[in-house]
Write an enzyme that holds these catalytic residues in place. Structure first.
Site, mmCIF file in Angstrom:
data_model
loop_
_atom_site.group_PDB
_atom_site.id
_atom_site.type_symbol
_atom_site.label_atom_id
_atom_site.label_comp_id
_atom_site.label_asym_id
_atom_site.label_seq_id
_atom_site.Cartn_x
_atom_site.Cartn_y
_atom_site.Cartn_z
ATOM 1 N N GLY A 41 2.159 -12.199 3.348
ATOM 2 C CA GLY A 41 3.492 -12.559 3.789
ATOM 3 C C GLY A 41 4.542 -11.493 3.594
ATOM 4 N N SER A 73 0.792 -1.233 0.000
ATOM 5 C CA SER A 73 0.000 0.000 0.000
ATOM 6 C C SER A 73 0.823 1.282 0.000
ATOM 7 C CB SER A 73 -0.965 0.013 1.188
ATOM 8 O OG SER A 73 -2.074 -0.806 0.917
ATOM 9 N N GLY A 102 2.476 -0.878 4.337
ATOM 10 C CA GLY A 102 1.750 -1.756 3.427
ATOM 11 C C GLY A 102 1.906 -3.211 3.827
ATOM 12 N N GLY A 121 4.201 9.354 6.356
ATOM 13 C CA GLY A 121 4.597 7.987 6.053
ATOM 14 C C GLY A 121 3.463 7.179 5.476
ATOM 15 N N HIS A 122 3.697 5.891 5.410
ATOM 16 C CA HIS A 122 2.687 4.928 4.979
ATOM 17 C C HIS A 122 3.250 3.557 5.296
ATOM 18 C CE1 HIS A 122 -0.861 3.526 2.855
ATOM 19 N NE2 HIS A 122 -1.160 4.759 2.518
#
Length: 424
Positions: free
Chosen positions: A289, A70, A285, A282-283
């Site tokens: 796994g 993401s 994701g 920020g981000h």
């Protein structure tokens, strides 16, 4: 080794820390493989440890490619902002002005800020051809809305696929081609935008220590299904953002998140956590796994990127934030909420079943004023954090917020059943 030592250049200190500590952290937390990169003093330094695949035992190098999941949304938002900067897109005009067949009356700004109200985790496999995004968005024409547009933040993967289609229409090219031409190529980054581009240098996701062989559909590229790169190249993208004045608007707060116990807001594509000492963006994701993390302190020019392929990656990230990012940037993240020592009984209005695309929450009464929460098949006990919020007793201390007939856990789920009289 704990936090960075004092004295010397920031980049030198960070290089010493990550080179010695990263392999130890992977071992401590069962992480299969990882890359860690740090931007300091205008320089990017990086390290790698572990393996790409538990089956082949191929080692992770600093050149290996990891899916960023993401975090791709920030790349999509950047392509959208370029169109705004060129005067080709109005963030507050209806999406249907660009996509005439799109029925929901929402705007690009609402999509960028996760406030469109669209039910967010719709995943359609429409193939991997140049028309995959177009086909995907066509299937969203009658998508349900969990809330009226602009009224509620609720994380929405589907909305970023719509933004990707806007990019395609206005640029006249498939999304992946636009991303390559306008971002990857000018920055001289090595990226893979499809699963077909995978080679032996790509990290494989792992669950319970075993490789994940089926990565799932890649047709929602703009939301984060397939884009892969190294941690170093991810920070080169972040450094470009800091050096481009017209992208600064993307870091401005647009909407407050529900109160999960630590104040946060959202910008245009960027998450804005409430650190003390200065702004942070920020981000993060997660694909099957795989887990990826990015934090940037814009005023200090400091950034970290951690890319992993299995294990307790969040624990490793926590160490990096406390011992590298916070030390270099002079910022501190807020203390996460924890269960109160003597909680009040949980508000009976929580009891019931809730549903949204891809998720189901069932809240039932437990002993001692607690509730039992089954979230997507994982059942845990929660206690009251506030009258409108409950928190998991055990780590991770997940918080659920009650908002009318919605229960919010990052996604908003609508009540579909309520026990008569609040009894189970």
């Amino acid at each position: 080794m704990g936090a960075l030592r004092q004295g010397g250049g920031a980049a030198v200190n960070a290089a010493e820390w990550i080179a010695s500590r990263l392999p130890e952290l992977l071992e401590e937390h069962g992480v299969v493989g990882a890359q860690l990169a740090v931007l300091a003093d205008g320089e990017i330094i990086d390290a790698a440890a572990g393996v790409l695949d538990a089956g082949t035992r191929a080692p992770v190098t600093t050149e290996s490619l990891f899916q960023i999941a993401s975090i791709t949304k920030v790349w999509t938002a950047t392509l959208v902002q370029e169109l705004v900067n060129e005067g080709r897109l109005d963030l507050d005009a209806p999406v249907r002005d660009v996509l005439p067949g799109f029925r929901p009356v929402i705007t690009p700004r609402q999509l960028l800020t996760h406030t469109s109200g669209l039910d967010g985790d719709l995943f359609h496999d429409t193939g991997s051809g140049d028309d995959a995004v177009e086909k995907f968005v066509a299937r969203l024409a009658d998508a349900a809305q969990i809330a009226p547009p602009g009224e509620l933040w609720s994380y929405c993967n589907s909305g970023f696929t719509v933004l990707g289609r806007i990019v395609e229409v206005l640029r006249g090219k498939p999304f992946n081609a636009v991303l390559e031409e306008r971002l990857a190529a000018p920055l001289r980054l090595t990226v893979a935008t499809t699963y077909a581009e995978r080679t032996a240098s790509h990290a494989v996701g792992h669950e319970d220590g075993r490789p994940v062989t089926d990565p799932g559909p890649e047709s929602d590229w703009p939301a984060g299904s397939a884009l892969a790169m190294s941690a170093r190249d991810l920070l080169a993208f972040a450094r470009m953002h800091l050096a481009t004045p017209t992208f600064a608007v993307m870091r401005e707060p647009q909407v407050l998140l529900p109160d999960f116990g630590n104040r946060a807001s959202w910008g245009l594509g960027w998450e804005l956590p409430d650190y003390s000492g200065g702004p942070v963006i920020g981000h993060h994701g997660a694909n099957r796994g795989l887990a990826s993390f990015l934090r940037v302190a814009p005023e200090r020019g400091i950034a970290v990127a951690l890319l992993t392929n299995g294990g307790a990656a969040r624990e490793v990230f926590d160490h990096v934030i406390e011992n590298v990012f916070s030390e270099l940037a002079g910022v501190r993240r807020p203390e996460p909420p924890t269960p109160p020592d003597a909680p009040e009984p949980v508000n009976e209005r929580f009891l019931g079943s809730y549903r949204c695309a891809g998720h189901e929450v069932v809240v039932t009464q437990a002993d001692h004023g607690r509730v039992r929460v089954d979230l997507d098949g994982e059942e845990r006990e929660f206690v009251a954090l506030r009258d409108d919020a409950v928190i998991a007793l055990e780590r991770p201390h997940t918080v659920l917020v009650l908002m009318g007939d919605l229960v919010h856990f990052g996604r908003a789920a609508a009540r579909i059943w309520e026990p008569p009289g609040g009894e189970t």
